[in-house]
Design an enzyme around this catalytic site. Sequence first.
Site, PDB file in Angstrom:
ATOM      1  N   CYS A  43      20.907  16.461 -29.883  1.00 17.48           N
ATOM      2  CA  CYS A  43      20.439  17.305 -30.985  1.00 17.48           C
ATOM      3  C   CYS A  43      21.589  17.539 -31.960  1.00 17.48           C
ATOM      4  O   CYS A  43      22.686  17.944 -31.541  1.00 17.48           O
ATOM      5  CB  CYS A  43      19.935  18.631 -30.432  1.00 17.48           C
ATOM      6  SG  CYS A  43      19.523  19.844 -31.718  1.00 17.48           S
ATOM      7  N   CYS A  66      22.626  21.546 -31.763  1.00 20.25           N
ATOM      8  CA  CYS A  66      23.226  22.213 -30.602  1.00 20.25           C
ATOM      9  C   CYS A  66      23.766  21.248 -29.559  1.00 20.25           C
ATOM     10  O   CYS A  66      24.289  21.685 -28.522  1.00 20.25           O
ATOM     11  CB  CYS A  66      22.213  23.171 -29.964  1.00 20.25           C
ATOM     12  SG  CYS A  66      20.827  22.320 -29.148  1.00 20.25           S
ATOM     13  N   CYS A 104      14.027  19.327 -29.573  1.00 20.27           N
ATOM     14  CA  CYS A 104      15.106  19.885 -28.767  1.00 20.27           C
ATOM     15  C   CYS A 104      14.578  21.090 -27.991  1.00 20.27           C
ATOM     16  O   CYS A 104      14.049  22.027 -28.613  1.00 20.27           O
ATOM     17  CB  CYS A 104      16.283  20.310 -29.644  1.00 20.27           C
ATOM     18  SG  CYS A 104      17.633  21.065 -28.696  1.00 20.27           S
ATOM     19  N   CYS A 147      16.705  24.444 -29.111  1.00 17.81           N
ATOM     20  CA  CYS A 147      16.699  25.058 -30.448  1.00 17.81           C
ATOM     21  C   CYS A 147      15.448  24.588 -31.183  1.00 17.81           C
ATOM     22  O   CYS A 147      14.534  24.026 -30.583  1.00 17.81           O
ATOM     23  CB  CYS A 147      17.979  24.726 -31.220  1.00 17.81           C
ATOM     24  SG  CYS A 147      18.116  23.007 -31.763  1.00 17.81           S
ATOM     25  N   ASP A 165      31.395  -9.567 -31.364  1.00 17.85           N
ATOM     26  CA  ASP A 165      31.260  -9.016 -30.015  1.00 17.85           C
ATOM     27  C   ASP A 165      29.883  -9.382 -29.462  1.00 17.85           C
ATOM     28  O   ASP A 165      28.858  -8.968 -29.999  1.00 17.85           O
ATOM     29  CB  ASP A 165      31.422  -7.493 -30.069  1.00 17.85           C
ATOM     30  CG  ASP A 165      31.311  -6.832 -28.699  1.00 17.85           C
ATOM     31  OD1 ASP A 165      31.153  -7.550 -27.696  1.00 17.85           O
ATOM     32  OD2 ASP A 165      31.378  -5.593 -28.654  1.00 17.85           O
TER      33      ASP A 165
END
Length: 449
Positions: free
Chosen positions: A206, A209, A228, A231, A357
């Site tokens: 999130c 938070c 979330c 929150c 890569d």
Amino acid sequence: MSLKSFLAIAAGKSSHWFLHNFMHGGTALPGKITLKIDPNVLETLAKNYDIVIITGTNGKTLTTALTVKVLQSKYPHLLTNPSGSNMKQGIVTAFLTHKKNKHGKNLAILETDEANVPIISKYIKPTAFVMTNLFRDQMDRYGEIYTTYEKILKGVRLHPEATIIANGDAPIFNSVKLPNPVLYYGFDNKKDHEQLAPANTDGLLCPKCQHILHYKNLVYSNLGKYYCPNCDFKRPELACKVTEILTQSPQESRFKINDTPIHLHIGGTYNIYNTLAAYTVGKYLDVDSKQIAQMLDNKDEKVFGRQETIHVGDKEITLILVKNPVGINQVLEMIKTDTSPFSLSILLNANYADGVDTSWIWDANFEDLPFERIGAVLTGGERYKDITFRMKVAGVPDNIFTQREKILDVVENIKTMPTKNVYVLATYTAVLQLRKLLASAGYISGGME
């Protein structure tokens, strides 16, 4: 127009004419020549255009093609960069070769590399930014997804009046508050069901938070109806949404957007997202929903290297660009819906345009392939040893497995495969090499645009 711009544009147009009449194409060189003479020429070229920028990790090229298809019913003279030449020089070439509409709106739909959004945005004034998704991709070039998003935002912040058309199922596109008007699109085709994303998925914290996000519906990777539990952060309201998926196969998808039936002649859930983005742009530019559906129902539409079907002898090759874990896993999921026997070839290069890569192949779910229905598996490309070892670890049976380094040998081997349908998954430069070879053999017209 300044003298410098006039000379730059004249030189660019002349080089484009020569390349296309005597050298069979070239999308970057005319732009390079023009920019060498006048680095600021894009500002002159882009005047009096309404511009839509399309960017993101996966799906830029097909989303651009579908958006152009959706809009052509209303804007027949629009400008675009159809070959996926999405760096500054390719975009300059697109403007150089376009004839302005003297009796209506001049509209440009531009695919833009994520890192080039701030570079391009210095010289043009976009009407809208379209954001498809952000996944881990070419770490040597882009870095983590948050670094990539910040590059995009540098361009967006130059134009606070431009509308953002973003994938609402991607938490990252709701993580930074901007003054721009925003239209979100996403999936809303299932009843809510509490779930978590797989543990190795990027972008699950999130932004408020730092708690791990939960999902009421998960489409794939970190895309879905997130929230979330700690929150008030959650998926925003969607302006356009997939309300029902009817049927899916590698060749087509039938689904509904805002309850409008859509028939797309290409498979993959990821391509439903691309269509949803194009549909949202169409609605933003006042195209009727039924007209959008009609324009999308075109089985003859082909896009350079993006699930492009090529006939080689009695084989039907489906060529698919792959470049990162999320993308290849969605391609593998699409292939698994094929109920007929098929063969598979995977071509791995690691040049700058591919990303040097190659560790991302270890995040691909090759182990889940239905090897009992696969007639033959072939690995190739400049890094054929890497992809060969990966497929061996995945458990591909020895009796159906072959490796070839040279692209010419790959094509000859495909001709002998035991199934009619052959899926070829290839990184970007491998796609170019294969198409060039097939063009020289007369199987397709033109290699690289």
